[in-house]
Design an enzyme around this catalytic site. Structure first.
Site, PDB file in Angstrom:
ATOM      1  N   ASP A   5       0.884  -1.163   0.000  1.00 58.41           N
ATOM      2  CA  ASP A   5       0.000   0.000   0.000  1.00 58.41           C
ATOM      3  C   ASP A   5       0.923   1.214   0.000  1.00 58.41           C
ATOM      4  OD1 ASP A   5      -1.646   2.154   0.502  1.00 58.41           O
ATOM      5  OD2 ASP A   5      -2.288   1.486   2.491  1.00 58.41           O
ATOM      6  N   LYS A  64       3.060  11.212  -3.457  1.00 63.20           N
ATOM      7  CA  LYS A  64       2.036  10.556  -4.285  1.00 63.20           C
ATOM      8  C   LYS A  64       1.189  11.579  -5.045  1.00 63.20           C
ATOM      9  CE  LYS A  64      -1.581   7.049  -3.639  1.00 63.20           C
ATOM     10  NZ  LYS A  64      -2.052   6.069  -2.636  1.00 63.20           N
ATOM     11  N   GLU A 153      -7.169   0.598  -4.560  1.00 65.97           N
ATOM     12  CA  GLU A 153      -7.177   0.529  -3.096  1.00 65.97           C
ATOM     13  C   GLU A 153      -8.499   0.023  -2.507  1.00 65.97           C
ATOM     14  OE1 GLU A 153      -5.726   4.428  -2.107  1.00 65.97           O
ATOM     15  OE2 GLU A 153      -3.746   3.928  -2.870  1.00 65.97           O
ATOM     16  N   ASP A 176     -13.105   4.920   1.588  1.00 63.74           N
ATOM     17  CA  ASP A 176     -11.695   5.080   1.971  1.00 63.74           C
ATOM     18  C   ASP A 176     -11.320   6.557   1.977  1.00 63.74           C
ATOM     19  OD1 ASP A 176      -8.954   5.145   2.248  1.00 63.74           O
ATOM     20  OD2 ASP A 176      -8.514   3.940   0.477  1.00 63.74           O
TER      21      ASP A 176
HETATM   22  P1  ADP Z   1      -3.091   7.575   2.910  1.00 60.03           P
HETATM   23  O1  ADP Z   1      -3.715   6.322   2.412  1.00 60.03           O
HETATM   24  O2  ADP Z   1      -3.489   8.772   2.117  1.00 60.03           O
HETATM   25  O3  ADP Z   1      -1.642   7.471   3.149  1.00 60.03           O
HETATM   26  P2  ADP Z   1      -4.114   6.968   5.533  1.00 60.03           P
HETATM   27  O4  ADP Z   1      -5.250   6.078   5.228  1.00 60.03           O
HETATM   28  O5  ADP Z   1      -2.907   6.367   6.136  1.00 60.03           O
HETATM   29  O6  ADP Z   1      -3.734   7.868   4.314  1.00 60.03           O
HETATM   30  O7  ADP Z   1      -4.665   8.124   6.475  1.00 60.03           O
HETATM   31  C1  ADP Z   1      -3.856   9.192   6.849  1.00 60.03           C
HETATM   32  C2  ADP Z   1      -4.747  10.314   7.284  1.00 60.03           C
HETATM   33  O8  ADP Z   1      -5.538   9.903   8.391  1.00 60.03           O
HETATM   34  C3  ADP Z   1      -3.957  11.537   7.724  1.00 60.03           C
HETATM   35  O9  ADP Z   1      -4.545  12.705   7.178  1.00 60.03           O
HETATM   36  C4  ADP Z   1      -4.154  11.513   9.240  1.00 60.03           C
HETATM   37  O10 ADP Z   1      -4.111  12.823   9.789  1.00 60.03           O
HETATM   38  C5  ADP Z   1      -5.527  10.918   9.367  1.00 60.03           C
HETATM   39  N1  ADP Z   1      -5.754  10.334  10.681  1.00 60.03           N
HETATM   40  C6  ADP Z   1      -5.102   9.310  11.249  1.00 60.03           C
HETATM   41  N2  ADP Z   1      -5.588   9.072  12.461  1.00 60.03           N
HETATM   42  C7  ADP Z   1      -6.569   9.974  12.692  1.00 60.03           C
HETATM   43  C8  ADP Z   1      -7.462  10.257  13.771  1.00 60.03           C
HETATM   44  N3  ADP Z   1      -7.412   9.572  14.901  1.00 60.03           N
HETATM   45  N4  ADP Z   1      -8.347  11.257  13.622  1.00 60.03           N
HETATM   46  C9  ADP Z   1      -8.404  11.970  12.481  1.00 60.03           C
HETATM   47  N5  ADP Z   1      -7.601  11.756  11.438  1.00 60.03           N
HETATM   48  C10 ADP Z   1      -6.691  10.782  11.530  1.00 60.03           C
HETATM   49 MG    MG Z   2      -4.623   4.941   1.792  1.00 65.62          MG
END
Ligand code: ADP
Ligand code: MG
Length: 582
Positions: A5, A64, A153, A176
């Site tokens: 991922d 990305k 995804e 997502d």
């Molecule tokens: P990506 O797939 O784009 O890398 P993720 O699915 O890993 O992203 O999610 C990352 C996002 O989730 C970030 O913007 C982060 O700030 C947010 N995030 C993670 N935990 C929390 C939370 N507890 N509350 C709100 N937002 C969160």
């Molecule tokens: Mg993601």
């Protein structure tokens, strides 16, 4: 084979071991690492180690967002971009930076598995276009990985969700919301077949937007000037805190070398700021359900993944729209990597009884006469897919035609993205006689190949969109789709008008020619009617009114019906006479 991922903010790697998908943790015990890269003098650090360098020297995050983008297409990136012939950050292409993240994941996997890893499945947002997919594949190759498959995804998340329910028939929506992108897919699972029914999304909507909104709000409350990197970082922390608590304090010391900022924010305040962004995700949900021709009651589950789905207001909005409690069985940060691992397992045979049927997120076609979009593969077509159509020359003696390959939902070619363009040579022939067959082929990764064949010589011209696709026009995917909805009526009117205009331009000179023949083929009593219909067409052409022109062309067609029939009859008689005489 590993599954990766490659996220905007976080990345992870997994593999199937004795039939179970698992994620592989790094030396610090972390299964999910920040998608951050730091470049030193010949040295590179990835993940937490890179983030620790922040403040000392620049660290690339959210790379990305640059993948497959053309210069000028990216706004407010955290680091300055060098946009010459290609987008570069710190002198490197987005693929090169992503390759460093992939190398790190490969290294973690090899260390954990104690064996060399050569192949990988990599996930991308369903809404990634051709250029972005190709760039992701290239990044994998730069990291020394053979990219066996690019998987969407949400589809990967559905695989993770559905792996232990292979016997059941279920329809699920996967919502997502990550750091930089939003995706919604509706899937049907039956006997191990995962079929994507519809997919919608926004490649520029995610937690990052919420951080920026919250930082801006705090800065304004504190009367501070511009928002800087530290404030964004603090806003992210506060945002996360507000997912658990009702209030949190935003604190940044010594702003601009002067005073510190301290702002108390409540969950209410944050929800107010987040509402428009959440509403945009719900819009996508509405459209995807419409595309899938389902209503919320037809679904068996709504699966939430992505870090931002931890926000209570997001869960509430989703549950209100779908009228059910969302399914939280999947780990929001890990489901996609697990799904990628499962897909890798399917490809190696480690996981059986699973088949994945994905769909195209946007329509693909070519430009035809009058600047119209001619769709060969409509959006939401299951891939791999193939479609062909025959095209002909517009002008006698023409030796080649240029084919413009387009992606998008608009009726007029100019409003869609141009993926590539190429010249197809053919044997000169009378107007409408040269035949060029055009075939579109999309492989399992969603990457397009266009083949054009001159049927007279069987000569083929092939365009791999792979590289040409980097030249995608500067529009955005999501605006493309929302604009196609917004402009649906105007677009349709323009298409109807253009089609009618092309017909009129063909008909008018033909009618003129027949009328001026003066050999009795048009009886006196019909002339006036035809003249009148002709004048109506010319007026309608000037008016620009599509329906009026369409109706006028139809009446002219009607008025000349009898003449046309007589002409055919006469031609047949002449042919017959010639044959009898000869
Ligand atoms: P990506 O797939 O784009 O890398 P993720 O699915 O890993 O992203 O999610 C990352 C996002 O989730 C970030 O913007 C982060 O700030 C947010 N995030 C993670 N935990 C929390 C939370 N507890 N509350 C709100 N937002 C969160
Ligand atoms: Mg993601």
């Amino acid at each position: 084979m590993i599954g990766i991922d490659l996220g905007t903010t976080y990345s992870a790697v997994g593999v199937v071991e004795s039939g179970f998908p698992i994620l592989l943790a790094n030396e610090e015990g972390r299964r999910v690492i920040p998608s951050a890269v730091w470049f030193g003098d010949g040295a590179v650090e990835v993940g937490e180690k890179a983030l620790r360098r922040r403040g000392v020297s620049p660290v690339v995050t959210s790379v990305k967002r640059l993948m497959g983008r053309r210069p000028g297409e990216v706004d407010d990136f955290p680091l300055p971009l060098d946009e010459g012939d290609r987008v570069r950050v710190l002198g490197r292409t987005p693929e090169e930076v992503s390759a460093e993240i992939l190398k790190e994941l490969k290294r973690i996997a090899e260390w954990r598995l104690e064996t060399e890893v050569r192949k990988a499945v990599i996930t991308v947002p369903a809404y990634f276009n051709d250029a972005q997919r190709s760039a992701t594949k290239r990044a994998g190759e730069l990291a020394g990985l053979e990219v066996a498959r690019i998987v969407n995804e949400p589809t990967a998340a559905a695989l993770a969700y559905g792996l232990d329910k292979l016997g059941e028939k279920a329809r699920v929506a996967v919502y997502d919301l990550g750091g930089g992108t939003f995706d919604l897919s509706v899937l049907e699972m039956r006997d191990g077949v995962f079929q994507v029914l519809a997919t919608r999304g926004d490649t520029r909507l995610g937690g990052d937007d919420l951080d920026a909104a919250l930082a801006g709000w705090c800065a304004e409350k504190a009367g501070a000037g511009a928002v800087d990197g530290r404030m964004i970082k603090e806003a992210e922390r506060v945002k996360r805190a507000l997912s658990a608590d009702g209030e949190a304090v935003f604190r940044v010391p010594f702003v601009d070398g002067g005073e510190s900022i301290e702002v108390a924010a409540t969950r209410r305040d944050f929800e107010h700021l987040a509402a428009p962004f959440i509403e945009r995700t719900i819009d996508c949900c509405r459209r995807a359900m419409h595309d899938a021709e389902l209503s919320p009651a037809d679904l068996d589950a709504v699966v939430l993944v992505g870090g931002s789905t931890r926000i209570p207001a997001v869960r509430e909005a989703v549950s209100a729209f779908f009228d059910r409690e969302p399914d939280l069985s999947q780990h929001p940060d890990e489901a996609i990597a697990l799904g990628a691992a499962i897909q890798a397992g399917v490809l190696t045979g480690a996981v059986r009884k699973v088949v994945l049927l994905d769909v195209t997120p946007l329509s693909l076609g070519i430009e035809t006469f009058g600047g119209l979009m001619n769709v060969l593969i409509p959006r939401n077509t299951t891939i791999p897919a193939k479609a062909g159509e025959m095209f002909t020359n517009a002008v006698a003696g023409q030796r080649s035609m240029s084919l413009r390959v387009l992606q998008g939902e608009r009726e007029m070619a100019r409003d869609n993205w141009r993926l590539g363009e190429f010249e197809v040579a053919f044997e000169p022939a009378e107007k409408g006689r040269a035949r060029v067959g055009v075939q579109f082929r999309i492989d399992e990764n969603g990457i397009l190949e266009v083949l054009a064949r001159d049927t007279a010589t069987n000569r083929d011209t092939v365009l791999e969109i792979r590289d040409a696709a980097v030249d995608v026009d500067d529009e955005k995917v999501e605006t493309m789709v929302s604009e196609s909805v917004e402009h649906a009526f105007d677009d349709m009117a323009e298409r109807v008008f253009t089609e009618a205009r092309l017909k009129a331009e063909e008909l008018l000179p033909a009618v003129e020619a027949v009328l001026s023949q003066g050999d009795g083929i048009v009886p006196e009593e019909e002339v006036a009617g035809i003249r009148e219909a002709e004048a109506t067409v010319r007026e309608a052409l000037d008016s620009g009114d599509a329906n009026r022109l369409k109706a006028a062309v139809e009446s002219l067609d009607k008025a000349t019906e009898a003449v046309a029939a007589r002409m055919v009859e006469r031609a047949m008689e002449e042919a017959l006479e010639r044959r009898m005489g000869g």
